[in-house]
Each structure stands twice: as structure tokens, then as C-alpha cells.
Scaffold this motif. Structure first.
Motif, mmCIF file in Angstrom:
data_model
loop_
_atom_site.group_PDB
_atom_site.id
_atom_site.type_symbol
_atom_site.label_atom_id
_atom_site.label_comp_id
_atom_site.label_asym_id
_atom_site.label_seq_id
_atom_site.Cartn_x
_atom_site.Cartn_y
_atom_site.Cartn_z
ATOM 1 N N GLU A 202 0.505 -1.362 -0.380
ATOM 2 C CA GLU A 202 0.244 0.300 0.352
ATOM 3 C C GLU A 202 0.776 0.955 -0.127
ATOM 4 O OE1 GLU A 202 -2.727 0.065 2.916
ATOM 5 O OE2 GLU A 202 -3.837 -1.261 2.103
ATOM 6 N N SER A 203 0.678 2.196 -1.147
ATOM 7 C CA SER A 203 0.979 3.612 -0.736
ATOM 8 C C SER A 203 0.161 5.070 -0.245
ATOM 9 C CB SER A 203 2.114 3.549 -1.750
ATOM 10 O OG SER A 203 2.048 3.655 -3.341
ATOM 11 N N HIS A 204 0.412 6.324 -0.788
ATOM 12 C CA HIS A 204 -0.879 6.955 -0.806
ATOM 13 C C HIS A 204 -0.969 6.714 -2.616
ATOM 14 C CE1 HIS A 204 2.837 8.916 -2.715
ATOM 15 N NE2 HIS A 204 2.548 9.646 -3.213
ATOM 16 N N GLY B 130 0.109 -10.016 2.363
ATOM 17 C CA GLY B 130 0.665 -9.163 2.158
ATOM 18 C C GLY B 130 2.100 -8.338 2.734
ATOM 19 N N ALA B 131 1.885 -8.685 4.015
ATOM 20 C CA ALA B 131 2.103 -7.828 5.544
ATOM 21 C C ALA B 131 3.315 -8.848 4.978
ATOM 22 C CB ALA B 131 1.608 -7.905 6.498
ATOM 23 N N MET C 177 7.953 -1.118 3.183
ATOM 24 C CA MET C 177 7.439 0.608 3.945
ATOM 25 C C MET C 177 5.642 -0.181 3.984
ATOM 26 S SD MET C 177 7.142 3.495 1.114
ATOM 27 C CE MET C 177 5.955 2.928 -0.308
ATOM 28 N N LEU C 178 5.135 0.207 5.126
ATOM 29 C CA LEU C 178 4.090 0.004 5.513
ATOM 30 C C LEU C 178 3.656 1.243 5.390
ATOM 31 C CD1 LEU C 178 4.237 -1.685 8.688
ATOM 32 C CD2 LEU C 178 4.236 -2.621 6.544
ATOM 33 N N PHE C 179 1.777 1.556 5.007
ATOM 34 C CA PHE C 179 1.043 2.684 4.590
ATOM 35 C C PHE C 179 -0.120 2.988 6.007
ATOM 36 C CE2 PHE C 179 -1.712 5.279 3.289
ATOM 37 C CZ PHE C 179 -1.283 6.265 3.177
ATOM 38 N N GLN C 180 -0.125 4.995 6.013
ATOM 39 C CA GLN C 180 -0.401 4.432 7.746
ATOM 40 C C GLN C 180 -1.884 3.596 7.612
ATOM 41 O OE1 GLN C 180 0.548 8.776 7.159
ATOM 42 N NE2 GLN C 180 -2.373 8.667 7.146
#
Length: 359
Positions: A158-160, A191-192, A203-206
Motif C-alpha cells: 500500500e502507498s498513497h 501481503g504483510a 514500507m508500511l502505509f499508515q
């Protein structure tokens, strides 16, 4: 700004003229301000494909040499002043020169976002039918690297960009709007686990650690009550991070450069890979079952003799009450060639489950 065809961008007729000294100095000073005045640990530079090329593609006829040298100059100045800081490129074109050193003709970024990870992994997680998941694509996604360095890429699910602008968060997409469905949670965990065990900078998305629903909008705050409601999943992320950092002293392989996907079963939808630091014999093994079917007594090759202990089992019910608590015990390696190794072992795999093994 450019006043010719070079001015065109996806965001309008507004590309700065990277050849003008005052433009170059302004951009450099802005980067240094964040690092030196605000003490940021590093910078992610957005959409640099459109700084180095008019169309953001690998098209030599549309290259912007001044944009390339500008990014290289910024990275050189940062390295000379604060070499411990990190610079990350959002380029997504898989060009190894982005993270190659300036001395070798590269732009000098520390790392770059990896399209070779996010897209095949996202496809495998969101595909509806298990039979359509491509384990060969997953295998390629796991061990891709740039310039022989596993940590020159940033990997994520996940990303912005991936969860906004008309797109939604990964569990939302998997669950068809029901982020708390069994399938959404189980495949989100796949996925995690891949993100936090495959080679690269994870990278983890908030909010993804507590199953944040919907899509990302920078005008709406996170629903922090979800962190309490899904405390088990948040703990799952904590446990994976601890393994990734080897905080318990049992998974040093997850900190190393070594990676070998030694087991790819596209029929049963299982992938296994080894990560190591000093030698393959001291590897950490990750086994991922991409099917909604248990695999009891599943056999894989093992890189060394000895007792292999389960350090992580994603199906533990403490992570989520919908999980099945599918028990998976460790095993002693048995002689007999398998997966290119002279020994093997058998382990019980939960539906949509991940286990992490080490000696």
C-alpha cells in the motif's frame, strides 16, 4: 519553466527548466533544508521519472539530461554533507541506474520504489480465484534487486498512490467492500508477511496495520478505534517487524542480502524462499500458501540439517478470531534430495497461511 515541448507533464504545462542555475539551486536548497534545518532522516523524491524524461518513460528521444544531472547533484551534496541520510526515488521504471552510484554513472539514490514487487504481489492478493494466482510471478517479485544490492529497493503493498485517487486499500479491494471478511484479512496478511520478509526496505502505509477501511484521503483522519478493534492484527505486524529486525536473535537471515526462492508450486499455490546473511546454511525460511486450502505435511527442501523451529504462524487465533489456529510444529531435517537440497522436512500449512522457520 521550459517554454517548449519539454514543459508538458501529466499535471499541466509546468515543468521547471532544470538547466537554469537558479532552478537547480532552489531545488537543492529545498532538499537540504529538510535534512539540515528540520533534521529529517531522509527524503523521498516524487515522480522522478518525469524529471529525467518528458514522458516518464525509458525513451532516449525524450530524455532530460539536465533533470538527470540535477538529481545526481542533489544526491551527491546530501552524501557529502550527511552520508547517513537516505534518499528514495519514486521512479517505478525498474532502472538500476537510479540507485547506481554517481561514480558509475547513476543518479545516486539510496533506494527506489519497486514496481516489480507491488504489482505482481497486488495481483496475486486481489485475484478472486486461487487457481489464477501466479506463483512464478511471486517468485520473481521476491528476489528482484538492483545492482546486486537487495536493499536498493523499497517494497510495499500500500502507498498513497495505490490507495487513493479512485483506488481503495488492499483489504477493501480483496473483500469487495468488506474489509473485515475472512478473505480480506487472510490475504492482507499474506501481503504483510511478504513485505516484511522479502529482501528490500519494507514500507508500511499508515493504518494498514489495523485494517483501515476505504481509501486514503488527506482531509480525513485515521479511525484510531480500529487499532483497538483489531489489536491482534497490529500485534501480527509487530511480530513480523521483530522477526525482520531479528530482535529475538533467531531470524538473522531476514537482515541479510542472500535470497533464494527454492520452491515454486503453481498447482498447490505454495512458495518457499530462504534468506540469509552469512551463509545459506544459517538461512531463515519463509513458506507462503496462497490457497484457501490447508496443506498438512507439506514437504519442502531445507538448506541444512538440524531442527527447524516455527518462529511465526500467521494463522494464530490471537491475531484474529476468524483465523483457525491451524497448528504447525517444527521438524527435524531428513536426508533425501528435495528442491535442490540434500535434506527436507514436512510442515503443516494453514489456508492462506505463512510460516517462518529457522534453526
Amino acid at each position: 519553466f521550459y517554454n517548449d515541448w519539454r514543459a508538458e507533464t501529466p499535471w499541466g504545462h509546468n515543468r521547471p527548466d532544470y538547466g537554469r542555475p537558479e532552478v537547480r539551486r532552489y531545488i537543492l536548497d529545498n532538499a537540504l533544508m529538510w535534512l539540515e534545518d528540520y533534521h529529517c532522516d531522509g527524503l523521498r523524491m516524487d515522480a522522478i521519472a518525469f524529471i529525467r524524461n518528458v514522458h516518464g518513460e525509458e525513451d532516449p528521444n525524450a530524455d532530460l539530461p539536465d533533470g538527470w544531472t540535477l538529481m545526481r547533484w542533489v544526491n551527491e551534496e546530501i552524501r557529502n554533507r550527511q552520508p547517513w541520510k537516505i534518499t528514495i526515488a519514486e521512479d517505478l521504471r525498474g532502472n538500476p541506474a537510479i540507485t547506481r552510484t554517481p561514480e558509475d554513472g547513476g543518479e545516486g539514490f539510496s533506494a527506489q520504489w519497486s514496481a516489480s514487487f507491488i504489482y505482481p504481489v497486488h495481483e496475486a492478493l486481489t485475484t478472486m480465484n486461487d487457481a489464477d494466482r501466479d506463483m512464478h510471478a511471486i517468485s520473481r517479485a521476491i528476489c528482484t534487486h538492483y545492482n546486486g544490492d537487495a536493499f536498493q529497493r523499497v517494497i510495499y503493498t500500500e502507498s498513497h498512490d495505490e490507495v487513493a485517487n479512485g483506488k481503495c486499500r488492499l483489504p477493501e479491494e480483496i473483500g469487495g467492500g468488506d474489509v473485515e471478511s475472512y478473505f480480506a484479512k487472510k490475504r492482507m496478511v499474506l501481503g504483510a508477511a511478504l513485505t516484511l520478509t522479502a529482501p528490500g526496505i519494507p514500507m508500511l502505509f499508515q493504518g494498514q496495520e489495523f485494517l483501515a477501511p476505504g481509501s486514503f484521503n488527506d482531509t480525513e483522519p485515521l479511525q484510531w478505534d480500529w487499532a483497538e478493534a483489531h489489536a491482534g492484527l497490529t500485534q501480527l505486524y509487530r511480530d513480523l517487524i521483530a522477526l525482520r529486525r531479528d530482535l529475538r536473535g533467531v531470524t538473522p537471515g531476514l537482515r541479510g542480502q542472500g535470497c533464494h526462492v527454492f520452491h515454486v508450486n503453481n498447482d498447490d499455490k505454495v512458495v518457499a524462499f530462504a534468506r540469509w546473511d552469512d551463509s545459506p546454511e544459517n538461512a531463515t525460511i519463509v513458506v507462503v500458501n496462497f490457497a484457501n486450502q490447508a496443506r498438512p505435511g507439506y514437504t519442502i527442501g531445507l538448506p541444512a540439517q538440524g531442527s527447524w523451529t516455527v518462529r511465526f504462524n500467521s494463522d494464530w487465533q490471537g491475531y484474529d478470531q476468524d483465523f483457525q489456529n491451524f497448528t504447525c510444529y517444527g521438524a527435524d531435517a531428513q536426508w533425501g534430495d528435495y528442491d535442490g537440497f540434500p535434506q527436507h522436512g514436512s510442515f503443516d500449512l494453514a489456508p492462506y497461511g505463512v510460516i517462518v522457520l529457522s534453526r
